[in-house]
Scaffold this active site. Sequence first.
Site, PDB file in Angstrom:
ATOM      1  N   ASP A 232       0.836  -1.201   0.000  1.00 42.17           N
ATOM      2  CA  ASP A 232       0.000   0.000   0.000  1.00 42.17           C
ATOM      3  C   ASP A 232       0.878   1.262   0.000  1.00 42.17           C
ATOM      4  O   ASP A 232       1.880   1.322   0.714  1.00 42.17           O
ATOM      5  CB  ASP A 232      -0.862  -0.025   1.275  1.00 42.17           C
ATOM      6  N   GLU A 293       1.664  -0.537  -5.025  1.00 36.76           N
ATOM      7  CA  GLU A 293       0.644   0.456  -5.351  1.00 36.76           C
ATOM      8  C   GLU A 293       1.351   1.807  -5.279  1.00 36.76           C
ATOM      9  O   GLU A 293       1.619   2.320  -4.198  1.00 36.76           O
ATOM     10  CB  GLU A 293      -0.503   0.405  -4.336  1.00 36.76           C
TER      11      GLU A 293
HETATM   12  C1  NOJ Z   1      -4.496   2.921  -0.879  1.00 35.88           C
HETATM   13  C2  NOJ Z   1      -5.643   2.005  -0.601  1.00 35.88           C
HETATM   14  O1  NOJ Z   1      -5.968   1.324  -1.782  1.00 35.88           O
HETATM   15  C3  NOJ Z   1      -6.777   2.866  -0.107  1.00 35.88           C
HETATM   16  O2  NOJ Z   1      -7.967   2.132   0.012  1.00 35.88           O
HETATM   17  C4  NOJ Z   1      -6.383   3.484   1.208  1.00 35.88           C
HETATM   18  O3  NOJ Z   1      -7.389   4.393   1.597  1.00 35.88           O
HETATM   19  C5  NOJ Z   1      -5.057   4.234   1.097  1.00 35.88           C
HETATM   20  N1  NOJ Z   1      -4.063   3.515   0.361  1.00 35.88           N
HETATM   21  C6  NOJ Z   1      -4.499   4.520   2.470  1.00 35.88           C
HETATM   22  O4  NOJ Z   1      -4.029   3.351   3.064  1.00 35.88           O
END
Ligand code: NOJ
Length: 582
Positions: A232, A293
């Site tokens: 993440d 991500e």
């Molecule tokens: C990316 C995640 O996909 C999202 O759902 C989240 O709110 C943010 N990162 C913060 O962790």
Amino acid sequence: MSTTTAPARRVPASAPVTAPTPAAPQARDWWRRAVVYQVYPRSFADADGDGLGDLRGITSRVGHLAALGVDAVWLSPFYPSALADGGYDVDDHRAVDPRLGTLEDFDAMVRALHAAGIRVVVDVVPNHTSDRHAWFREALASPPGSRARGRYVFRDGRGPGGDEPPSSWRSIFGGSAWQRVVEADGTPGQWYLHIFAPEQPDLDWSEEEVREDMLETLRFWADRGVDGFRVDVAHGLVKDVDGHLDVHVEILDTGIEGGNHPLWDRDEVQEVYAQWRRDVLDAYDPPRSAVAEASVHPDRRARYADPLGLGQAFNFDLFACGWDAGEMRRAIDGGLAQMAAGSSATWTLSNHDSVRHTTRFGVPPREGVGSQEAAKAWVTSDGRDPVDLDLGLRRARAALLLELALPGAVYLYQGEELGLHEVADIPWEAVEDPIAVRSGGEEKGRDGCRVALPWTQDWPTFGFGPEDGALPGMRQPAWFGAVSAAVQDGVPGSTLELYRAALRRRRELTTADDALTWVDDAPGVLHLERPGGWRSVTNLSEVDVALPAGELLLASDPAVVAGGALPPGTSAWVRVPGDDGR
Ligand code: NOJ
């Protein structure tokens, strides 16, 4: 920099699970061409009837995933959490939310998935913890300058009495990115940084203890048989806070000044991932995979997909496209370039942060606004603004065939195999997303794609939970029953059967050769050829186009026949005689 030495090759402590064992070399490289299905655990399936999806619910639906033909599942966070951000506010990274089950349930789920030949990827959230995490509670109870505060980004405020936040930075979820704390003696105190919600304090990755702890987390899950990690906010960990407190940065403004932005995509973050690769991911046999991500400039994405780092990165370019051949062609060409750095391309149309593409492709385009933004505005209108849901579904089915024809890995989002639409009319009082809550009504947020899945037509939870179980907090709309998995199962032409057939065909057709050749034959058409003598044609124009002559392998619309026309909003896969040199 860390001074940790690489541990010996690790063996799971109690050997609770065995990895699936497809023949080498795919065992090491499975992630390159995998179809990965994202499970949002709290809305997937509820086995214990408390209204919240759980791990035993996932285990109970392994048959669905196996019949769909996916190679892996990626589980969004299932850790203990107050759900201030749907579980991305993690209280304890090495535990299961008791409402979702136990570690034994986790092991049983992994065993069942592996037995079905499906690998398991878990989400890790290294940028922040929740404000209920033991470390953060310790930081609040400790004085400024203490080691406990040093794990987070605490700073003194500006102005008289330190009443002003340390900088003007804005949080992604709205409002200041700084939150003031009350010191142990009851006086207003320091401020801490939270790029996301105040319940998600950012960690300080210059601290060795923070780095070591995440390595332990990765080992903890890898030891339990997890095959890979989704990372993440991979571009956010390393920050240069103090050098930029007087600079106004729009936190949302990612991808600029690659390498030098105070908060995003700093070059040093790759040192973190090089250590993960060396000390954990490659210390297992087979190596564990990781996918970043990282919302960064496309030119910088390859860094996150470096084989010496995480190895793979999400590409959100296709995900951002409207129903436009030029836009999609550019996104695909950009995504293919990612392969040059030794990784694989990745494709995704929907996830838990977006308006479902089934709906998005039916929202009329808006001048000067991207497809995702236009769709979000539609959601905020509670679905009252114009939309053509049938057209959206038709295009989504066509987009699936386009996506699956591309070389690389494909990430699907739960419910898209049912052709589910976004739920826009969630009552505001039931809305959970911090984006909605903190926007004061200006944005409806991401809840509409996180509503509990419909498995059957059975009232009241459509098979999500037991008949006498509690209802999910966000109620499912009445129309969910008609699109449930049971209703579509075995029905020719249903979206579920299209997904099953497409995944099966893709598996048969995919070779180790990732080449793709564009066939430029008509405007508004994406026509491509793949090794092994097959083609994918998608009609994004407003008129019928001719299909190449040959064997029709699969079409997104049952009305398409071999040698016939391909109507607007449809795709077909065709084996063309002579293409494979025969
Ligand atoms: C990316 C995640 O996909 C999202 O759902 C989240 O709110 C943010 N990162 C913060 O962790």
